[in-house]
Motif scaffolding. Structure first.
Motif, short mmCIF file in Angstrom:
data_model
loop_
_atom_site.label_atom_id
_atom_site.label_comp_id
_atom_site.label_asym_id
_atom_site.label_seq_id
_atom_site.Cartn_x
_atom_site.Cartn_y
_atom_site.Cartn_z
N GLU A 161 52.01 49.96 34.10
CA GLU A 161 51.01 50.72 33.36
C GLU A 161 49.69 49.96 33.39
O GLU A 161 49.68 48.73 33.29
CB GLU A 161 51.46 50.91 31.91
N GLN A 162 48.61 50.73 33.51
CA GLN A 162 47.28 50.11 33.54
C GLN A 162 46.25 51.15 33.12
O GLN A 162 46.23 52.26 33.66
CB GLN A 162 46.99 49.59 34.95
N ASN A 163 45.40 50.78 32.14
CA ASN A 163 44.31 51.64 31.68
C ASN A 163 44.78 53.04 31.28
O ASN A 163 44.15 54.05 31.62
CB ASN A 163 43.22 51.75 32.75
N GLY A 164 45.89 53.15 30.58
CA GLY A 164 46.37 54.44 30.10
C GLY A 164 47.02 55.31 31.16
O GLY A 164 47.21 56.51 30.96
N VAL A 165 47.37 54.73 32.29
CA VAL A 165 48.01 55.48 33.37
C VAL A 165 49.30 54.76 33.75
O VAL A 165 49.35 53.54 33.86
CB VAL A 165 47.08 55.57 34.61
N ARG A 166 50.36 55.54 33.96
CA ARG A 166 51.66 55.00 34.39
C ARG A 166 51.77 55.21 35.89
O ARG A 166 51.55 56.32 36.40
CB ARG A 166 52.78 55.73 33.65
N TYR A 167 52.13 54.16 36.61
CA TYR A 167 52.23 54.20 38.07
C TYR A 167 53.67 53.91 38.51
O TYR A 167 54.39 53.17 37.85
CB TYR A 167 51.33 53.14 38.71
N ARG A 168 54.04 54.50 39.65
CA ARG A 168 55.31 54.19 40.32
C ARG A 168 55.05 54.16 41.81
O ARG A 168 54.27 54.96 42.33
CB ARG A 168 56.38 55.27 40.07
N ASP A 169 55.72 53.24 42.51
CA ASP A 169 55.65 53.24 43.96
C ASP A 169 56.95 52.72 44.53
O ASP A 169 57.78 52.18 43.83
CB ASP A 169 54.44 52.45 44.48
N CYS A 170 57.13 52.94 45.82
CA CYS A 170 58.33 52.51 46.53
C CYS A 170 57.93 51.42 47.52
O CYS A 170 56.97 51.59 48.27
CB CYS A 170 58.97 53.68 47.26
N VAL A 171 58.67 50.32 47.54
CA VAL A 171 58.37 49.24 48.47
C VAL A 171 58.97 49.49 49.85
O VAL A 171 58.65 48.78 50.80
CB VAL A 171 58.84 47.87 47.92
N ALA A 172 59.81 50.53 49.99
CA ALA A 172 60.43 50.83 51.28
C ALA A 172 59.66 51.90 52.06
O ALA A 172 59.81 52.00 53.27
CB ALA A 172 61.87 51.30 51.07
N CYS A 173 58.85 52.71 51.38
CA CYS A 173 58.06 53.73 52.07
C CYS A 173 56.69 53.84 51.40
O CYS A 173 56.33 53.00 50.59
CB CYS A 173 58.80 55.09 52.06
N ASP A 174 55.95 54.89 51.68
CA ASP A 174 54.60 55.01 51.14
C ASP A 174 54.53 55.88 49.87
O ASP A 174 53.46 56.37 49.51
CB ASP A 174 53.65 55.54 52.20
N PHE A 175 55.65 56.09 49.19
CA PHE A 175 55.66 56.90 47.96
C PHE A 175 54.80 56.23 46.90
O PHE A 175 54.88 55.02 46.66
CB PHE A 175 57.09 57.08 47.45
#
Length: 81
Positions: A26-40
């Motif tokens: 979380e950063q600046n009121g936004v929740r983020y998700r990503d995948c380290v195996a692809c570009d999601f």
């Protein structure tokens, strides 16, 4: 200031279906998700509204069972021991 990214145990990437490769932070009121195996990559605003449980078949049946449950009353005779 460094943002701490954490892996989500058991999470499956919606793009590549790899398990245990999703990070969240979380950063600046936004929740983020990503995948380290692809570009999601996904981001969503953090909403501070009270979360209510969605009505489902399971919790609706529990409420009906609570209303329909019969309770037995045992009358005790104070003269008997």
């Amino acid at each position: 200031m460094s943002v701490k990214k954490r892996f989500i145990a058991g999470a499956i990437c919606p793009r590549c279906a790899a398990m245990d490769r999703i990070r969240a932070w979380e950063q600046n009121g936004v929740r983020y998700r990503d995948c380290v195996a692809c570009d999601f990559f996904e981001q969503a605003p953090i909403v501070d509204e009270a979360v209510t449980e969605l009505e489902t078949r399971v919790n609706r049946e529990r409420e009906e069972q609570r209303r329909d449950t019969l309770q037995t009353v045992k009358i005790l005779d104070p003269g008997k021991r």
